[in-house]
Motif scaffolding. Structure first.
Motif, short mmCIF file in Angstrom:
data_model
loop_
_atom_site.label_atom_id
_atom_site.label_comp_id
_atom_site.label_asym_id
_atom_site.label_seq_id
_atom_site.Cartn_x
_atom_site.Cartn_y
_atom_site.Cartn_z
N UNK A 58 -1.58 -3.81 -9.79
CA UNK A 58 -2.49 -2.67 -9.86
C UNK A 58 -3.73 -2.98 -9.04
N UNK A 59 -4.04 -2.09 -8.11
CA UNK A 59 -5.22 -2.26 -7.27
C UNK A 59 -6.40 -1.53 -7.88
N UNK A 60 -7.56 -2.20 -7.92
CA UNK A 60 -8.76 -1.55 -8.43
C UNK A 60 -9.34 -0.55 -7.45
N UNK A 61 -8.85 -0.58 -6.23
CA UNK A 61 -9.37 0.35 -5.23
C UNK A 61 -8.79 1.72 -5.49
N UNK A 62 -9.44 2.45 -6.40
CA UNK A 62 -8.93 3.75 -6.84
C UNK A 62 -10.06 4.75 -6.87
N UNK A 63 -9.75 6.06 -6.77
CA UNK A 63 -10.80 7.08 -6.85
C UNK A 63 -11.52 7.02 -8.19
N UNK A 64 -12.81 7.23 -8.17
CA UNK A 64 -13.59 7.26 -9.41
C UNK A 64 -13.97 8.70 -9.71
N UNK A 65 -13.39 9.32 -10.76
CA UNK A 65 -13.54 10.75 -11.00
C UNK A 65 -14.98 11.22 -11.14
N UNK A 66 -15.85 10.38 -11.77
CA UNK A 66 -17.21 10.84 -12.04
C UNK A 66 -18.17 10.62 -10.88
N UNK A 67 -17.72 9.95 -9.82
CA UNK A 67 -18.61 9.65 -8.69
C UNK A 67 -18.64 10.84 -7.73
N UNK A 68 -19.83 11.31 -7.41
CA UNK A 68 -19.96 12.43 -6.50
C UNK A 68 -19.70 11.99 -5.07
N UNK B 158 -8.75 -6.10 -6.47
CA UNK B 158 -9.54 -5.09 -5.77
C UNK B 158 -9.08 -4.94 -4.32
N UNK B 159 -8.04 -5.68 -3.94
CA UNK B 159 -7.54 -5.54 -2.58
C UNK B 159 -6.96 -4.14 -2.37
N UNK B 160 -6.97 -3.71 -1.12
CA UNK B 160 -6.36 -2.42 -0.76
C UNK B 160 -4.91 -2.41 -1.25
N UNK B 161 -4.42 -1.29 -1.85
CA UNK B 161 -3.11 -1.28 -2.51
C UNK B 161 -1.94 -1.77 -1.65
N UNK B 162 -1.88 -1.33 -0.39
CA UNK B 162 -0.77 -1.76 0.47
C UNK B 162 -0.82 -3.27 0.68
N UNK B 163 -2.01 -3.78 0.97
CA UNK B 163 -2.18 -5.23 1.17
C UNK B 163 -1.78 -6.00 -0.08
N UNK B 164 -2.21 -5.50 -1.25
CA UNK B 164 -1.89 -6.18 -2.50
C UNK B 164 -0.39 -6.24 -2.74
N UNK B 165 0.30 -5.16 -2.47
CA UNK B 165 1.75 -5.12 -2.69
C UNK B 165 2.49 -5.98 -1.68
N UNK C 159 5.74 15.22 1.35
CA UNK C 159 4.98 14.12 1.96
C UNK C 159 5.06 12.88 1.08
N UNK C 160 5.02 11.74 1.71
CA UNK C 160 4.88 10.49 0.98
C UNK C 160 3.41 10.13 0.87
N UNK C 161 3.05 9.47 -0.23
CA UNK C 161 1.69 8.99 -0.35
C UNK C 161 1.42 7.89 0.66
N UNK C 162 0.13 7.63 0.92
CA UNK C 162 -0.24 6.65 1.95
C UNK C 162 0.19 5.24 1.56
N UNK C 163 0.20 4.93 0.25
CA UNK C 163 0.60 3.58 -0.18
C UNK C 163 2.09 3.36 0.08
N UNK C 164 2.92 4.32 -0.33
CA UNK C 164 4.36 4.14 -0.12
C UNK C 164 4.69 4.09 1.37
N UNK C 165 4.03 4.92 2.18
CA UNK C 165 4.26 4.86 3.62
C UNK C 165 3.82 3.50 4.18
N UNK C 166 2.66 3.03 3.75
CA UNK C 166 2.15 1.76 4.26
C UNK C 166 3.06 0.60 3.91
#
Length: 309
Positions: free
Chosen positions: A195-205, A251-258, A282-289
């Protein structure tokens, strides 16, 4: 496929006589034998389609020579598989369509598609690297893309060490379920959940994000822990109790982490994260990467697909 319930699930793969397709064929045959499923081998002729105001869309029929060449490829590849797996049921089919379309039209939920990391048809230069992505984006069953590696030949070993990416979504639940049940078929099966911590934060503007603000480290850590625990709680059952399970939170980028976690794995599993009005367009960017960067087989679980378990 008009009646998926009445048909026997199968492992389906495409061949073109190339080393890339041969690697996928051998992986598919071994998986079919392990699962007690038939293997269907497809060769796509990619006959062109013309459109006219009088006849509408018409596909050119293949010449005798083109058909014979396709049959020779199928026969050669099927004979190769039968030598490796004498008891395996091997079916062959010559298709007129483009490679991805040929497989999509011959598979449904419950099947498994296995392809090489390049296109499998006579126009390989036009399809190089795209067949796996197109299939993974649109298939209703899992798609495994197998890279060709020098020295690999014969019967691949069963996937034992499997790496799977999770992000709390339903897609990643399907991916984790597939990974666990695949590993459970081996005596020494293990699954590494990433699991990568690099994820969207819903409450952040948008303004906060643009300014470079990031949430506190301890918040991200807790959020990651909750995501992994939640996904595991949804899919763990007695079938996978014997699987050795470990978790990597980073916290690594998801593709790199996987890719890093899966460098020595037998299989990497990801969800498709398809988007758009047409399911799986469409495929998500992680699966494509991951598909573009991995040096080991990658399984992509389509949105809401039946994993066959």
């Amino acid at each position: 496929m008009t009646d998926d319930q009445a048909r026997t699930p199968a492992v389906v793969t495409g061949v073109d006589g190339s080393t890339d397709a041969r690697a996928a064929l051998e992986w598919a045959a071994a998986e079919a034998e392990r699962g007690g499923l038939p293997l269907k081998v497809v060769h796509a002729l990619s006959m062109p389609v013309v459109t006219s105001v009088y006849a509408g869309r018409t596909r050119f029929p293949p010449t005798e020579e083109i058909s014979r060449q396709g049959e020779r490829i199928l026969e050669k590849e099927a004979d190769h598989v039968r030598r490796l797996h004498p008891d395996l049921e091997v079916l062959t089919e010559l298709a007129l369509e483009e490679p991805p379309v040929a497989l999509l039209r011959r598979t449904g939920p419950g099947d498994l598609i296995v392809v090489g990391s390049r296109g499998f048809g006579p126009v390989r230069s036009a399809l190089a690297g795209t067949a796996g992505v197109r299939l993974a984006a649109r298939a209703t069953c899992p798609v495994v893309v197998v890279p060709h590696r020098e020295g690999d030949a014969g019967t691949p070993a069963a996937p034992e060490r499997i790496v799977v990416g999770v992000d709390g979504s339903l897609d990643s639940q399907h991916a984790l379920d597939f990974a666990l049940h695949t590993a459970a078929r081996s005596e020494n099966g293990s699954v590494v959940v990433v699991n990568s911590w690099e994820a969207p934060t819903p409450f952040a503007s948008p303004a906060l994000i643009a300014s470079g603000w990031t949430p506190p480290e301890d918040f991200l850590d807790r959020q990651s822990e909750e995501i992994v625990a939640g996904v595991l709680a949804e899919v763990i059952d007695e079938t996978v109790d014997r699987v050795d399970l470990s978790v990597v939170r980073t916290r690594k980028e998801p593709v790199t982490a996987l890719i890093e976690a899966g460098a020595e794995a037998d299989l990497i599993v990801v969800g498709s994260r398809g988007r758009g009005a047409v399911r799986g367009l469409f495929l998500g960017s992680v699966s494509q990467g991951v598909l573009h960067s991995a040096t080991v087989p990658v399984a992509v679980l389509p949105r809401h697909a039946d994993t066959g378990e």
